[in-house]
Design an enzyme around this catalytic site. Structure first.
Site, PDB file in Angstrom:
ATOM      1  N   SER A 139     -19.459 -42.899  -2.093  1.00  0.00           N
ATOM      2  CA  SER A 139     -20.630 -43.542  -1.505  1.00  0.00           C
ATOM      3  C   SER A 139     -21.826 -43.189  -2.381  1.00  0.00           C
ATOM      4  O   SER A 139     -22.220 -42.023  -2.456  1.00  0.00           O
ATOM      5  CB  SER A 139     -20.825 -43.017  -0.074  1.00  0.00           C
ATOM      6  OG  SER A 139     -22.025 -43.499   0.468  1.00  0.00           O
ATOM      7  N   LYS A 165     -18.644 -47.602  -2.835  1.00  0.00           N
ATOM      8  CA  LYS A 165     -19.614 -48.096  -1.846  1.00  0.00           C
ATOM      9  C   LYS A 165     -21.001 -47.808  -2.371  1.00  0.00           C
ATOM     10  O   LYS A 165     -21.252 -46.724  -2.892  1.00  0.00           O
ATOM     11  CB  LYS A 165     -19.337 -47.372  -0.526  1.00  0.00           C
ATOM     12  CG  LYS A 165     -20.489 -47.196   0.438  1.00  0.00           C
ATOM     13  CD  LYS A 165     -19.946 -46.748   1.796  1.00  0.00           C
ATOM     14  CE  LYS A 165     -20.905 -45.849   2.538  1.00  0.00           C
ATOM     15  NZ  LYS A 165     -20.331 -45.347   3.805  1.00  0.00           N
ATOM     16  N   LYS A 167     -25.161 -47.889  -1.326  1.00  0.00           N
ATOM     17  CA  LYS A 167     -26.099 -47.988  -0.219  1.00  0.00           C
ATOM     18  C   LYS A 167     -27.115 -49.063  -0.573  1.00  0.00           C
ATOM     19  O   LYS A 167     -27.548 -49.157  -1.732  1.00  0.00           O
ATOM     20  CB  LYS A 167     -26.809 -46.645  -0.033  1.00  0.00           C
ATOM     21  CG  LYS A 167     -25.892 -45.535   0.445  1.00  0.00           C
ATOM     22  CD  LYS A 167     -25.550 -45.715   1.899  1.00  0.00           C
ATOM     23  CE  LYS A 167     -24.824 -44.511   2.449  1.00  0.00           C
ATOM     24  NZ  LYS A 167     -24.534 -44.663   3.875  1.00  0.00           N
ATOM     25  N   ASP A 192     -23.301 -50.527   2.162  1.00  0.00           N
ATOM     26  CA  ASP A 192     -23.636 -49.928   3.458  1.00  0.00           C
ATOM     27  C   ASP A 192     -25.139 -50.067   3.691  1.00  0.00           C
ATOM     28  O   ASP A 192     -25.945 -49.541   2.925  1.00  0.00           O
ATOM     29  CB  ASP A 192     -23.224 -48.446   3.465  1.00  0.00           C
ATOM     30  CG  ASP A 192     -23.372 -47.790   4.831  1.00  0.00           C
ATOM     31  OD1 ASP A 192     -23.862 -48.455   5.772  1.00  0.00           O
ATOM     32  OD2 ASP A 192     -23.001 -46.596   4.956  1.00  0.00           O
ATOM     33  N   GLU A 217     -21.127 -52.705   5.598  1.00  0.00           N
ATOM     34  CA  GLU A 217     -21.097 -51.684   6.650  1.00  0.00           C
ATOM     35  C   GLU A 217     -22.422 -51.662   7.419  1.00  0.00           C
ATOM     36  O   GLU A 217     -23.489 -51.636   6.819  1.00  0.00           O
ATOM     37  CB  GLU A 217     -20.828 -50.322   5.986  1.00  0.00           C
ATOM     38  CG  GLU A 217     -20.635 -49.169   6.958  1.00  0.00           C
ATOM     39  CD  GLU A 217     -20.265 -47.859   6.240  1.00  0.00           C
ATOM     40  OE1 GLU A 217     -19.819 -47.900   5.078  1.00  0.00           O
ATOM     41  OE2 GLU A 217     -20.446 -46.798   6.857  1.00  0.00           O
ATOM     42  N   ASP A 242     -20.146 -48.718  11.729  1.00  0.00           N
ATOM     43  CA  ASP A 242     -20.199 -47.256  11.589  1.00  0.00           C
ATOM     44  C   ASP A 242     -20.988 -46.717  12.793  1.00  0.00           C
ATOM     45  O   ASP A 242     -20.394 -46.425  13.840  1.00  0.00           O
ATOM     46  CB  ASP A 242     -20.859 -46.904  10.238  1.00  0.00           C
ATOM     47  CG  ASP A 242     -21.158 -45.423  10.038  1.00  0.00           C
ATOM     48  OD1 ASP A 242     -20.947 -44.628  10.960  1.00  0.00           O
ATOM     49  OD2 ASP A 242     -21.628 -45.042   8.943  1.00  0.00           O
ATOM     50  N   LYS A 266     -15.848 -41.967  11.801  1.00  0.00           N
ATOM     51  CA  LYS A 266     -16.293 -40.616  11.434  1.00  0.00           C
ATOM     52  C   LYS A 266     -15.875 -39.764  12.604  1.00  0.00           C
ATOM     53  O   LYS A 266     -16.356 -39.973  13.732  1.00  0.00           O
ATOM     54  CB  LYS A 266     -17.811 -40.580  11.262  1.00  0.00           C
ATOM     55  CG  LYS A 266     -18.264 -41.233   9.973  1.00  0.00           C
ATOM     56  CD  LYS A 266     -19.747 -41.158   9.789  1.00  0.00           C
ATOM     57  CE  LYS A 266     -20.126 -41.894   8.518  1.00  0.00           C
ATOM     58  NZ  LYS A 266     -21.564 -42.216   8.482  1.00  0.00           N
ATOM     59  N   GLY A 294     -17.726 -40.306   5.838  1.00  0.00           N
ATOM     60  CA  GLY A 294     -18.127 -38.939   5.525  1.00  0.00           C
ATOM     61  C   GLY A 294     -19.561 -38.690   5.917  1.00  0.00           C
ATOM     62  O   GLY A 294     -20.336 -39.627   6.145  1.00  0.00           O
TER      63      GLY A 294
HETATM   64  O1  OSB Z   1     -23.589 -44.173   6.626  1.00  0.00           O
HETATM   65  O2  OSB Z   1     -21.732 -43.538   5.855  1.00  0.00           O
HETATM   66  C1  OSB Z   1     -22.918 -43.300   6.092  1.00  0.00           C
HETATM   67  C2  OSB Z   1     -23.895 -39.897   4.617  1.00  0.00           C
HETATM   68  C3  OSB Z   1     -24.717 -39.409   5.620  1.00  0.00           C
HETATM   69  C4  OSB Z   1     -24.969 -40.198   6.719  1.00  0.00           C
HETATM   70  C5  OSB Z   1     -24.406 -41.468   6.823  1.00  0.00           C
HETATM   71  C6  OSB Z   1     -23.562 -41.960   5.830  1.00  0.00           C
HETATM   72  C7  OSB Z   1     -23.333 -41.160   4.694  1.00  0.00           C
HETATM   73  C8  OSB Z   1     -22.526 -41.610   3.554  1.00  0.00           C
HETATM   74  C9  OSB Z   1     -21.969 -40.553   2.641  1.00  0.00           C
HETATM   75  O3  OSB Z   1     -22.356 -42.767   3.254  1.00  0.00           O
HETATM   76  C10 OSB Z   1     -20.545 -40.307   2.860  1.00  0.00           C
HETATM   77  C11 OSB Z   1     -20.072 -39.071   2.131  1.00  0.00           C
HETATM   78  O4  OSB Z   1     -19.911 -39.131   0.923  1.00  0.00           O
HETATM   79  O5  OSB Z   1     -19.849 -38.034   2.793  1.00  0.00           O
HETATM   80 MG    MG Z   2     -22.274 -45.830   7.020  1.00  0.00          MG
END
Ligand code: OSB
Ligand code: MG
Length: 372
Positions: A139, A165, A167, A192, A217, A242, A266, A294
């Protein structure tokens, strides 16, 4: 599943680990992982659990302070009254407390690690998973400069991550995706939004269809399920939820409304591994794919996510990346590394399989409290 006789002690640690690079999303910039860790002991064996909350309520309402309060003042007082109990019995008692799933998950995770260690069995076996390696996924946060993003994607692609992924947020979306697709026409890519769009923005989200994303996402509001069902009918890109899915009931609602084609589980967000398994089973029965998200976890939570992904239903790569991407030094051994084919091995040994390093724990510790 076997039983735990009685709880002998519960300890809580706060740790603050610097991230290798700041992690930017549509809701915040994170420079550290500040985690609450629980150590629960029974009959000479201890189990560890990591609470996935952050110090701030920007991803969800729970924070380190609320989870610490709920754990200390409600969950542990229930737990220590129990004798010869199963994990299911604990979760049943915890139902009286509404919400606060991340707090509940931290306790559940520690109990499952404890139970697996008492039986000398790896966690994945205790929960009914398969002995297999798991897929990796990365991510990548929002970047100020396009070159930075393209470089990060190149690095991830070289490492053989199974999907990438990125952001996005309103205004940092179409141009970014267009540039990424121009340089990387065939990578398995997804985006995402962390709830940054509203229904008025559907005309923007429709244009995402041109980029052949695996999914988008959480495009709409963080607690919306209903409006996502209208969005999914209007776009080809699969919607993945999510933030909106906080329990099995939410997953059932989303599935029956057709709000998404994929769910990011999660385990912390839904209240633990047992609920994650129930959601994965429900999704599988209804042809909805799931994957493990994560929360920038330390090695404790990261190990849990690896074991979780051996369960049936976890058919898509998750957000499990190498430890070195987040931390120069983690509080556990062994760190997560990618095999040359991008897969990740299950940590060996009983329970979650990783060992908490007491010197590291001491060094990164910001508080300690014996709760019981
Ligand atoms: O939206 O998936 C998410 C991290 C913190 C809060 C929300 C998200 C995330 C990530 C990182 O996308 C996922 C990771 O590498 O742990
Ligand atoms: Mg997410």
């Amino acid at each position: 599943m076997k039983q735990i006789k009685k709880i002998d002690s519960v300890e809580m640690y706060g740790v603050r680990l610097p991230l290798v690079k700041p992690f930017e999303t549509s809701f915040s910039v994170q420079t550290h992982r500040e985690a609450l860790l629980l150590k629960i002991a029974s009959d000479g064996v201890s189990g560890w659990g990591e609470c996935v909350t952050a110090p701030d309520p920007y991803y969800c309402y729970e924070t380190n302070a609320t989870s610490s309060h709920i754990i200390k003042d409600f969950l542990i007082p229930i737990l220590i009254t129990l004798r010869n109990f199963s994990i299911e019995a604990v979760l049943e008692k915890f139902n009286r407390i509404r919400g606060h799933n991340m707090a509940k998950a931290a306790v559940e995770n520690a109990l499952l690690d404890l139970l697996a260690r008492q039986q000398g069995t790896p966690l994945f076996r205790l929960i009914g998973g398969n002995d297999q390696k798991i897929m990796s996924g990365i991510s990548i946060g929002i970047k100020d400069h396009m070159d930075d993003l393209l470089e990060s994607i190149q690095g991830a692609s070289d490492k053989k991550y199974h999907r990438i992924k990125i952001k996005i947020k309103k205004g940092k979306d179409l141009e970014v995706l267009k540039a990424v697709r121009k340089t990387f026409p065939s990578i398995r890519l997804m985006a995402d939004a962390n709830a940054d769009y509203a229904t008025e923005d559907i005309h923007i989200l429709k244009q995402f269809d041109a980029f052949e994303l695996m999914m988008i996402e959480q495009p709409l509001n963080y607690d919306d399920i209903y409006l996502h069902s209208f969005l999914q009918k209007q776009i080809h890109t699969p919607v993945c939820l999510d933030e909106s899915i906080k329990n099995l009931n939410d997953a059932k609602t989303a599935v029956s409304l057709g709000s998404c084609k994929i769910i990011n589980i999660k385990q912390g967000r839904v209240g633990g591994i047992m609920t994650s398994k129930a959601i994965a089973d429900h999704c599988t029965d209804n042809h909805i794919a799931v994957w493990s998200g994560g929360m920038l976890e330390t090695g404790i939570g990261r190990a849990v996510n690896i074991h979780l992904q051996t369960l049936p239903g976890f058919v898509l790569p998750g957000d499990t990346s190498e430890t070195s991407r987040y931390f120069t030094e983690d509080i556990v051994d062994q760190p997560v590394v990618l095999e040359p084919d991008g897969f990740i091995k299950i940590p060996e040994g009983p329970g979650i399989g990783v060992r908490v390093l007491s010197k590291r724990l001491d060094r990164f510790k910001v508080f300690y409290e014996k709760i019981a």
